[in-house]
Design an enzyme around this catalytic site. Structure first.
Site, PDB file in Angstrom:
ATOM      1  N   CYS A  40      12.317   1.420  12.227  1.00  0.00           N
ATOM      2  CA  CYS A  40      11.016   2.118  12.163  1.00  0.00           C
ATOM      3  C   CYS A  40       9.900   1.059  12.199  1.00  0.00           C
ATOM      4  O   CYS A  40       9.821   0.197  11.314  1.00  0.00           O
ATOM      5  CB  CYS A  40      10.928   2.944  10.893  1.00  0.00           C
ATOM      6  SG  CYS A  40      12.419   3.908  10.566  1.00  0.00           S
TER       7      CYS A  40
ATOM      8  N   CYS B  54      10.134  10.453  -7.910  1.00  0.00           N
ATOM      9  CA  CYS B  54      10.759  10.292  -6.596  1.00  0.00           C
ATOM     10  C   CYS B  54      11.402   8.914  -6.488  1.00  0.00           C
ATOM     11  O   CYS B  54      10.751   7.907  -6.760  1.00  0.00           O
ATOM     12  CB  CYS B  54       9.721  10.387  -5.491  1.00  0.00           C
ATOM     13  SG  CYS B  54       8.718  11.843  -5.571  1.00  0.00           S
TER      14      CYS B  54
ATOM     15  N   CYS C  11      13.339  13.914  -7.268  1.00  0.00           N
ATOM     16  CA  CYS C  11      13.233  13.863  -5.805  1.00  0.00           C
ATOM     17  C   CYS C  11      13.873  12.556  -5.346  1.00  0.00           C
ATOM     18  O   CYS C  11      13.694  11.530  -6.013  1.00  0.00           O
ATOM     19  CB  CYS C  11      11.756  13.886  -5.397  1.00  0.00           C
ATOM     20  SG  CYS C  11      11.492  13.647  -3.628  1.00  0.00           S
TER      21      CYS C  11
ATOM     22  N   CYS D 101      17.132  -2.486   5.439  1.00  0.00           N
ATOM     23  CA  CYS D 101      17.531  -1.232   6.097  1.00  0.00           C
ATOM     24  C   CYS D 101      17.847  -1.489   7.572  1.00  0.00           C
ATOM     25  O   CYS D 101      17.076  -2.149   8.276  1.00  0.00           O
ATOM     26  CB  CYS D 101      16.405  -0.205   5.968  1.00  0.00           C
ATOM     27  SG  CYS D 101      16.837   1.368   6.735  1.00  0.00           S
TER      28      CYS D 101
ATOM     29  N   CYS E 208       7.736   0.111   9.115  1.00  0.00           N
ATOM     30  CA  CYS E 208       8.333  -0.062   7.782  1.00  0.00           C
ATOM     31  C   CYS E 208       8.646  -1.504   7.400  1.00  0.00           C
ATOM     32  O   CYS E 208       9.412  -2.193   8.089  1.00  0.00           O
ATOM     33  CB  CYS E 208       9.598   0.784   7.675  1.00  0.00           C
ATOM     34  SG  CYS E 208      10.254   0.763   5.978  1.00  0.00           S
TER      35      CYS E 208
ATOM     36  N   CYS F 228      10.887  18.211   1.141  1.00  0.00           N
ATOM     37  CA  CYS F 228       9.633  17.463   1.178  1.00  0.00           C
ATOM     38  C   CYS F 228       9.641  16.754   2.533  1.00  0.00           C
ATOM     39  O   CYS F 228      10.480  15.880   2.771  1.00  0.00           O
ATOM     40  CB  CYS F 228       9.606  16.446   0.032  1.00  0.00           C
ATOM     41  SG  CYS F 228       8.244  15.283   0.134  1.00  0.00           S
TER      42      CYS F 228
ATOM     43  N   ARG G  31       0.551  16.614   0.240  1.00  0.00           N
ATOM     44  CA  ARG G  31       0.372  15.390  -0.557  1.00  0.00           C
ATOM     45  C   ARG G  31      -0.374  14.310   0.210  1.00  0.00           C
ATOM     46  O   ARG G  31       0.050  13.878   1.286  1.00  0.00           O
ATOM     47  CB  ARG G  31       1.722  14.851  -1.023  1.00  0.00           C
ATOM     48  CG  ARG G  31       1.539  13.634  -1.942  1.00  0.00           C
ATOM     49  CD  ARG G  31       2.822  13.154  -2.589  1.00  0.00           C
ATOM     50  NE  ARG G  31       3.501  14.231  -3.223  1.00  0.00           N
ATOM     51  CZ  ARG G  31       4.814  14.478  -3.112  1.00  0.00           C
ATOM     52  NH1 ARG G  31       5.562  13.701  -2.378  1.00  0.00           N
ATOM     53  NH2 ARG G  31       5.350  15.501  -3.720  1.00  0.00           N
TER      54      ARG G  31
HETATM   55  N1  SAM Z   1      14.935   5.339   4.383  1.00  0.00           N
HETATM   56  C1  SAM Z   1      14.529   6.648   4.065  1.00  0.00           C
HETATM   57  C2  SAM Z   1      13.865   7.355   5.203  1.00  0.00           C
HETATM   58  O1  SAM Z   1      13.359   6.730   6.105  1.00  0.00           O
HETATM   59  O2  SAM Z   1      13.831   8.592   5.161  1.00  0.00           O
HETATM   60  C3  SAM Z   1      13.664   6.734   2.836  1.00  0.00           C
HETATM   61  C4  SAM Z   1      12.592   5.705   2.566  1.00  0.00           C
HETATM   62  S1  SAM Z   1      11.289   5.612   3.782  1.00  0.00           S
HETATM   63  C5  SAM Z   1      10.476   4.124   3.331  1.00  0.00           C
HETATM   64  C6  SAM Z   1      10.198   6.945   3.304  1.00  0.00           C
HETATM   65  C7  SAM Z   1       8.962   7.179   4.136  1.00  0.00           C
HETATM   66  O3  SAM Z   1       7.988   6.209   3.843  1.00  0.00           O
HETATM   67  C8  SAM Z   1       9.074   7.114   5.637  1.00  0.00           C
HETATM   68  O4  SAM Z   1       9.604   8.283   6.178  1.00  0.00           O
HETATM   69  C9  SAM Z   1       7.649   6.929   6.067  1.00  0.00           C
HETATM   70  O5  SAM Z   1       7.054   8.182   6.325  1.00  0.00           O
HETATM   71  C10 SAM Z   1       6.996   6.274   4.840  1.00  0.00           C
HETATM   72  N2  SAM Z   1       6.519   4.924   5.149  1.00  0.00           N
HETATM   73  C11 SAM Z   1       7.261   3.817   5.298  1.00  0.00           C
HETATM   74  N3  SAM Z   1       6.493   2.752   5.585  1.00  0.00           N
HETATM   75  C12 SAM Z   1       5.211   3.197   5.627  1.00  0.00           C
HETATM   76  C13 SAM Z   1       3.957   2.572   5.899  1.00  0.00           C
HETATM   77  N4  SAM Z   1       3.875   1.280   6.197  1.00  0.00           N
HETATM   78  N5  SAM Z   1       2.844   3.335   5.850  1.00  0.00           N
HETATM   79  C14 SAM Z   1       2.926   4.647   5.565  1.00  0.00           C
HETATM   80  N6  SAM Z   1       4.085   5.296   5.310  1.00  0.00           N
HETATM   81  C15 SAM Z   1       5.216   4.586   5.346  1.00  0.00           C
HETATM   82 FE1  SF4 Z   2      14.741   2.298   6.752  1.00  0.00          FE
HETATM   83 FE2  SF4 Z   2      12.136   2.078   6.358  1.00  0.00          FE
HETATM   84 FE3  SF4 Z   2      13.020   3.491   8.423  1.00  0.00          FE
HETATM   85 FE4  SF4 Z   2      13.380   4.428   5.892  1.00  0.00          FE
HETATM   86  S1  SF4 Z   2      11.452   4.136   6.955  1.00  0.00           S
HETATM   87  S2  SF4 Z   2      14.874   4.405   7.559  1.00  0.00           S
HETATM   88  S3  SF4 Z   2      13.655   2.470   4.793  1.00  0.00           S
HETATM   89  S4  SF4 Z   2      13.310   1.271   8.120  1.00  0.00           S
END
Ligand code: SAM
Ligand code: SF4
Ligand code: DTB
Length: 319
Positions: A58, A98, A129, A54, A61, A189, A265
């Site tokens: 973030c 989801c 979802c 991606c 992530c 959500c 949730r």
């Molecule tokens: N890329 C899309 C986005 O960011 O909306 C969808 C997938 S993203 C992985 C979905 C959610 O997973 C993020 O908004 C975040 O809240 C959660 N998430 C990702 N990594 C995480 C982590 N290490 N611990 C807890 N929640 C996490």
């Molecule tokens: Fe990309 Fe992870 Fe951020 Fe979602 S949370 S936008 S998958 S880097």
């Protein structure tokens, strides 16, 4: 006076979070009982249909291309494999399926690929979802016409702390997508992550943003940060203790009080919580979880452990 409000202030919510634990839980329970069957917990299932690579940064992530968290990256899964996973989830009792994709925002072609998958999940008798990143108006409408029930798009933290966590998009980008989803008639959500080094004020700020949306999100996932090696937050927080689980429970209780009708949730991080802490989350008003042994890339409690916990607590999973 109705307990559905959209005029929360951060000071007020901080004061709520500062109250004694039992007082806060008592108030959350009153609201929970007035709006929900407290013995029932919704179980949703999660599948990463496109993993890793991606372009967003973030800091929490493991799927960001900017970090080296060793995830097994793969392109969009084949339709038949996604539907096979959905059938298995249904057989295991999930009422919602989801699908997550590690995209900044999908292209029109990707939306076209997903539409028949969404229709097929609905035909299995489950709620669909997806979480695909930012959406424009026409993509949201296309997903709505495919029959999508929910779109997951988290605000993640307070507007102030957001800049510390993500630099490749803004809080307003996030709010805009939520608006497109709502306008298209898809249920929202949206929630966030706690334990990212934020202050209690930031947790209050995030909840205020969610609860002051024109309509409360139907689902509010509260994730406890899963510290994944290779992500910046895992390094930055290495010398810091995990967020106290009582603080996590307090956040759930405040979400319940502020968004009485929503499904709150208890999402990522359950493996790091004891059974007792999870029970407190249910008592504080959480009424939804992710079932299945994997979240997107990180492990979740085993099916047997959850079944045992539900039995011990006398909880039923919604079908
Ligand atoms: N890329 C899309 C986005 O960011 O909306 C969808 C997938 S993203 C992985 C979905 C959610 O997973 C993020 O908004 C975040 O809240 C959660 N998430 C990702 N990594 C995480 C982590 N290490 N611990 C807890 N929640 C996490
Ligand atoms: Fe990309 Fe992870 Fe951020 Fe979602 S949370 S936008 S998958 S880097
Ligand atoms: C949400 O709020 N939590 C889920 C779901 N929405 C998509 C994702 C949690 C991801 C945890 C880290 C991982 O497994 O990669």
């Amino acid at each position: 006076m109705s307990d559905i409000r959209h005029d929360w202030t951060v000071d007020e919510v901080e004061a709520m979070l500062d109250r004694s634990f039992s007082d806060l839980i008592f108030n959350a329970q009153k609201i929970h009982r007035a709006h929900h069957d407290t013995d029932t917990v919704q179980v949703a299932s999660l599948l990463s249909i496109k993993t890793g690579g991606c372009p967003e940064d973030c800091k929490y992530c493991p799927q960001s291309v900017h970090y080296n968290a060793g995830v097994d990256a793969h392109a969009l899964m084949k339709t038949e494999d996604i539907l096979e996973a959905a059938s298995v989830a249904k057989a295991q009792g999930a009422s919602r399926f989801c699908m997550g994709a590690a995209w900044r925002s999908p292209t029109s072609r990707q939306i076209d690929q997903l539409a028949p998958i969404i229709e097929a999940v609905n035909d299995l008798g489950m709620e669909s979802c997806v979480t695909l990143g930012m959406l424009n108006e026409s993509h949201a409408k296309r997903l709505a016409s495919a029959g999508l029930h929910y779109y997951n798009h988290n605000l993640d933290t307070s507007p102030e702390y957001y800049k510390e966590i993500i630099s490749t998009r803004t809080y307003d980008d996030r709010l805009e997508t939520l608006q497109h989803v709502r306008d298209a008639g898809i249920s929202v959500c949206s929630g966030g992550i706690v334990g990212m080094g934020e202050a209690r004020k930031d947790r209050a700020g995030m909840l205020v943003e969610l609860a002051n949306l024109p309509k409360h999100p139907e689902s509010v996932p509260i994730n406890m940060l899963v510290r994944v090696e290779g992500t910046p937050l895992s390094d930055e927080l290495a010398d810091e203790p995990e967020l106290d689980s009582f603080e996590f429970v307090r956040t759930i209780a405040a979400a319940r009080i502020m968004m009485p009708e929503s499904f709150v949730r208890l999402s990522a991080g359950r493996r790091e919580l004891t059974r007792e802490a999870q029970a407190l989350c249910f008592m504080a008003g959480a009424n939804s979880i992710f079932g299945g042994d994997k979240l997107l890339t990180t492990p979740n409690p085993e099916q047997d452990e959850d079944a045992q916990l539900f039995k011990t607590l006398g909880l039923n999973a919604t079908a």
